[in-house]
Design a protein around this motif. Structure first.
Motif, PDB file in Angstrom:
ATOM      1  N   VAL A  55       0.872  -1.175   0.000  1.00 42.18           N
ATOM      2  CA  VAL A  55       0.000   0.000   0.000  1.00 42.18           C
ATOM      3  C   VAL A  55       0.909   1.226   0.000  1.00 42.18           C
ATOM      4  CG1 VAL A  55      -1.834   1.219   1.214  1.00 42.18           C
ATOM      5  CG2 VAL A  55      -1.772  -1.266   1.268  1.00 42.18           C
ATOM      6  N   ARG A  56       0.845   1.983  -1.092  1.00 37.97           N
ATOM      7  CA  ARG A  56       1.667   3.194  -1.228  1.00 37.97           C
ATOM      8  C   ARG A  56       0.763   4.399  -1.023  1.00 37.97           C
ATOM      9  NH1 ARG A  56       5.688   4.106  -6.117  1.00 37.97           N
ATOM     10  NH2 ARG A  56       7.238   3.778  -4.518  1.00 37.97           N
ATOM     11  N   MET A  57       1.116   5.227  -0.033  1.00 36.23           N
ATOM     12  CA  MET A  57       0.287   6.375   0.344  1.00 36.23           C
ATOM     13  C   MET A  57       1.040   7.671   0.082  1.00 36.23           C
ATOM     14  SD  MET A  57      -0.940   4.690   3.911  1.00 36.23           S
ATOM     15  CE  MET A  57       0.526   3.694   4.104  1.00 36.23           C
ATOM     16  N   THR A  58       0.375   8.608  -0.579  1.00 34.93           N
ATOM     17  CA  THR A  58       0.968   9.897  -0.892  1.00 34.93           C
ATOM     18  C   THR A  58      -0.026  10.996  -0.537  1.00 34.93           C
ATOM     19  OG1 THR A  58       2.065   8.886  -2.794  1.00 34.93           O
ATOM     20  CG2 THR A  58       2.067  11.275  -2.693  1.00 34.93           C
ATOM     21  N   MET A  59       0.401  11.944   0.301  1.00 37.42           N
ATOM     22  CA  MET A  59      -0.456  13.085   0.621  1.00 37.42           C
ATOM     23  C   MET A  59      -0.251  14.158  -0.439  1.00 37.42           C
ATOM     24  SD  MET A  59      -0.706  13.538   4.713  1.00 37.42           S
ATOM     25  CE  MET A  59       0.929  14.144   4.973  1.00 37.42           C
ATOM     26  N   GLY A  60      -1.321  14.874  -0.742  1.00 30.59           N
ATOM     27  CA  GLY A  60      -1.213  15.917  -1.755  1.00 30.59           C
ATOM     28  C   GLY A  60      -2.402  16.851  -1.737  1.00 30.59           C
ATOM     29  N   TYR A  61      -2.490  17.625  -2.790  1.00 30.30           N
ATOM     30  CA  TYR A  61      -3.632  18.520  -2.946  1.00 30.30           C
ATOM     31  C   TYR A  61      -4.020  18.550  -4.423  1.00 30.30           C
ATOM     32  CZ  TYR A  61      -0.317  21.991  -4.665  1.00 30.30           C
ATOM     33  OH  TYR A  61       0.649  22.635  -5.379  1.00 30.30           O
ATOM     34  N   ARG A  62      -5.237  18.979  -4.664  1.00 29.65           N
ATOM     35  CA  ARG A  62      -5.743  19.093  -6.036  1.00 29.65           C
ATOM     36  C   ARG A  62      -5.833  20.563  -6.398  1.00 29.65           C
ATOM     37  NH1 ARG A  62     -10.853  15.844  -4.404  1.00 29.65           N
ATOM     38  NH2 ARG A  62     -10.461  17.308  -2.770  1.00 29.65           N
ATOM     39  N   PRO A  63      -5.178  20.981  -7.490  1.00 30.23           N
ATOM     40  CA  PRO A  63      -5.265  22.387  -7.890  1.00 30.23           C
ATOM     41  C   PRO A  63      -6.683  22.811  -8.243  1.00 30.23           C
ATOM     42  CG  PRO A  63      -3.586  21.227  -9.165  1.00 30.23           C
ATOM     43  CD  PRO A  63      -4.296  20.209  -8.326  1.00 30.23           C
ATOM     44  N   SER A  64      -7.464  21.899  -8.820  1.00 27.06           N
ATOM     45  CA  SER A  64      -8.864  22.210  -9.107  1.00 27.06           C
ATOM     46  C   SER A  64      -9.737  21.252  -8.300  1.00 27.06           C
ATOM     47  CB  SER A  64      -9.163  22.089 -10.602  1.00 27.06           C
ATOM     48  OG  SER A  64      -8.878  20.794 -11.067  1.00 27.06           O
ATOM     49  N   ALA A  65     -10.722  21.799  -7.624  1.00 27.60           N
ATOM     50  CA  ALA A  65     -11.516  21.029  -6.670  1.00 27.60           C
ATOM     51  C   ALA A  65     -12.265  19.867  -7.293  1.00 27.60           C
ATOM     52  CB  ALA A  65     -12.494  21.948  -5.953  1.00 27.60           C
ATOM     53  N   GLY A  66     -12.632  19.947  -8.549  1.00 22.10           N
ATOM     54  CA  GLY A  66     -13.407  18.882  -9.162  1.00 22.10           C
ATOM     55  C   GLY A  66     -12.575  17.740  -9.721  1.00 22.10           C
ATOM     56  N   ASP A  67     -11.254  17.849  -9.662  1.00 22.88           N
ATOM     57  CA  ASP A  67     -10.397  16.831 -10.263  1.00 22.88           C
ATOM     58  C   ASP A  67     -10.109  15.724  -9.260  1.00 22.88           C
ATOM     59  OD1 ASP A  67      -8.716  15.380 -11.829  1.00 22.88           O
ATOM     60  OD2 ASP A  67      -7.210  16.943 -12.061  1.00 22.88           O
ATOM     61  N   ASN A  68     -10.809  14.597  -9.375  1.00 21.96           N
ATOM     62  CA  ASN A  68     -10.615  13.466  -8.477  1.00 21.96           C
ATOM     63  C   ASN A  68      -9.791  12.361  -9.116  1.00 21.96           C
ATOM     64  OD1 ASN A  68     -11.947  14.502  -6.271  1.00 21.96           O
ATOM     65  ND2 ASN A  68     -13.925  13.798  -6.996  1.00 21.96           N
ATOM     66  N   ILE A  76       2.706  16.223  -2.101  1.00 20.59           N
ATOM     67  CA  ILE A  76       3.392  17.134  -1.180  1.00 20.59           C
ATOM     68  C   ILE A  76       4.716  16.525  -0.737  1.00 20.59           C
ATOM     69  CG2 ILE A  76       3.273  18.197   1.080  1.00 20.59           C
ATOM     70  CD1 ILE A  76       0.276  18.473   0.694  1.00 20.59           C
ATOM     71  N   ASP A  77       4.698  15.278  -0.364  1.00 25.41           N
ATOM     72  CA  ASP A  77       5.892  14.603   0.143  1.00 25.41           C
ATOM     73  C   ASP A  77       6.108  13.301  -0.607  1.00 25.41           C
ATOM     74  OD1 ASP A  77       6.612  16.422   2.240  1.00 25.41           O
ATOM     75  OD2 ASP A  77       4.866  15.718   3.339  1.00 25.41           O
ATOM     76  N   GLU A  78       7.190  12.622  -0.250  1.00 25.30           N
ATOM     77  CA  GLU A  78       7.494  11.328  -0.840  1.00 25.30           C
ATOM     78  C   GLU A  78       6.455  10.302  -0.393  1.00 25.30           C
ATOM     79  OE1 GLU A  78      10.016  10.509  -3.014  1.00 25.30           O
ATOM     80  OE2 GLU A  78      10.267  12.679  -3.088  1.00 25.30           O
ATOM     81  N   PRO A  79       6.155   9.318  -1.237  1.00 17.60           N
ATOM     82  CA  PRO A  79       5.192   8.279  -0.841  1.00 17.60           C
ATOM     83  C   PRO A  79       5.730   7.410   0.289  1.00 17.60           C
ATOM     84  CG  PRO A  79       5.889   7.999  -3.139  1.00 17.60           C
ATOM     85  CD  PRO A  79       6.634   9.154  -2.588  1.00 17.60           C
ATOM     86  N   VAL A  80       4.817   6.864   1.062  1.00 15.66           N
ATOM     87  CA  VAL A  80       5.150   5.941   2.146  1.00 15.66           C
ATOM     88  C   VAL A  80       4.611   4.569   1.753  1.00 15.66           C
ATOM     89  CG1 VAL A  80       4.718   5.371   4.560  1.00 15.66           C
ATOM     90  CG2 VAL A  80       5.091   7.747   3.891  1.00 15.66           C
ATOM     91  N   ASN A  81       5.468   3.555   1.832  1.00 13.90           N
ATOM     92  CA  ASN A  81       5.059   2.189   1.510  1.00 13.90           C
ATOM     93  C   ASN A  81       4.822   1.405   2.789  1.00 13.90           C
ATOM     94  OD1 ASN A  81       5.269   2.394  -1.309  1.00 13.90           O
ATOM     95  ND2 ASN A  81       7.465   2.096  -1.215  1.00 13.90           N
ATOM     96  N   ALA A  82       3.731   0.655   2.807  1.00 15.45           N
ATOM     97  CA  ALA A  82       3.414  -0.235   3.924  1.00 15.45           C
ATOM     98  C   ALA A  82       2.864  -1.526   3.329  1.00 15.45           C
ATOM     99  CB  ALA A  82       2.394   0.412   4.846  1.00 15.45           C
ATOM    100  N   TYR A  83       2.782  -2.563   4.143  1.00 15.75           N
ATOM    101  CA  TYR A  83       2.329  -3.872   3.665  1.00 15.75           C
ATOM    102  C   TYR A  83       1.256  -4.399   4.596  1.00 15.75           C
ATOM    103  CZ  TYR A  83       6.531  -3.250   0.996  1.00 15.75           C
ATOM    104  OH  TYR A  83       7.485  -2.723   0.162  1.00 15.75           O
ATOM    105  N   THR A  84       0.220  -4.967   4.005  1.00 17.07           N
ATOM    106  CA  THR A  84      -0.874  -5.486   4.818  1.00 17.07           C
ATOM    107  C   THR A  84      -0.436  -6.746   5.555  1.00 17.07           C
ATOM    108  OG1 THR A  84      -1.741  -6.770   2.961  1.00 17.07           O
ATOM    109  CG2 THR A  84      -2.662  -4.577   3.287  1.00 17.07           C
ATOM    110  N   GLY A  85      -0.953  -6.888   6.763  1.00 18.47           N
ATOM    111  CA  GLY A  85      -0.674  -8.076   7.565  1.00 18.47           C
ATOM    112  C   GLY A  85      -1.727  -9.147   7.323  1.00 18.47           C
ATOM    113  N   GLN A  86      -1.779 -10.122   8.208  1.00 19.99           N
ATOM    114  CA  GLN A  86      -2.745 -11.223   8.096  1.00 19.99           C
ATOM    115  C   GLN A  86      -4.183 -10.728   8.057  1.00 19.99           C
ATOM    116  OE1 GLN A  86      -2.119 -14.235   7.454  1.00 19.99           O
ATOM    117  NE2 GLN A  86      -0.072 -14.705   8.176  1.00 19.99           N
ATOM    118  N   ASP A  87      -4.444  -9.627   8.769  1.00 20.76           N
ATOM    119  CA  ASP A  87      -5.805  -9.089   8.841  1.00 20.76           C
ATOM    120  C   ASP A  87      -6.127  -8.115   7.700  1.00 20.76           C
ATOM    121  OD1 ASP A  87      -4.125  -7.071   9.632  1.00 20.76           O
ATOM    122  OD2 ASP A  87      -5.160  -6.657  11.524  1.00 20.76           O
ATOM    123  N   GLY A  88      -5.180  -7.951   6.752  1.00 17.79           N
ATOM    124  CA  GLY A  88      -5.394  -7.065   5.614  1.00 17.79           C
ATOM    125  C   GLY A  88      -5.331  -5.584   5.945  1.00 17.79           C
TER     126      GLY A  88
END
Length: 142
Positions: A55-68, A76-88
């Motif tokens: 699971v790669r998580m990246t915080m950021g912002y959208r320049p236009s509010a309607g762009d999903n 904003i920053d570098e992505p953070v990688n994590a891995y799911t455990g037995q419980d997902g």
């Protein structure tokens, strides 16, 4: 009186000069934003938790509010990688020096066929919802 004014004025200039020197050397302190991201990755067919998903998580912002879209995210920053455990589940604290308004989460099945093969997924989520996300992945094998 003139000596009195010069004496205190020179002290005031010294204090201002020291403050400017410290700011120039160490920078202006920034407010740091922290967000707890908690998500569960489950199988789309049966709702069972999936272990071993990156699971790669990246915080950021959208320049236009309607762009999903993922392409509309400005990280904003570098992505953070994590891995799911037995419980997902994955729980991580993400920090940033700029207030984010959205979070991009990418899920990749990197363990091969150990627990099935899943289609990669990515999506944009609101930061307010980051505390309890459920992400479903489609199984390739079925």
């Amino acid at each position: 009186m003139k000596d009195f004014i010069l004496k205190y004025f020179s002290r005031l200039l010294a204090v201002i000069g020291c403050g400017t020197l410290v700011t120039a050397c160490y920078g202006v302190p920034y407010e740091q934003f922290s967000t707890k991201v908690s998500c569960t990755v489950v199988d789309a067919d049966n709702g069972a938790p999936i272990k071993g998903i990156q699971v790669r998580m990246t915080m950021g912002y959208r320049p236009s509010a309607g762009d999903n879209t993922v392409q509309g995210l400005v990280p904003i920053d570098e992505p953070v990688n994590a891995y799911t455990g037995q419980d997902g589940k994955v729980e991580e604290y993400l920090t940033s020096f700029r207030e984010p308004d959205c979070l991009m989460i990418e899920c990749l099945d990197i363990d091969g066929a150990d627990n099935g093969s899943y289609v990669p997924s990515s999506g944009i989520y609101r930061v307010e919802d980051a505390g309890d996300l459920e992400i479903t992945l489609e199984n390739i094998d079925e």
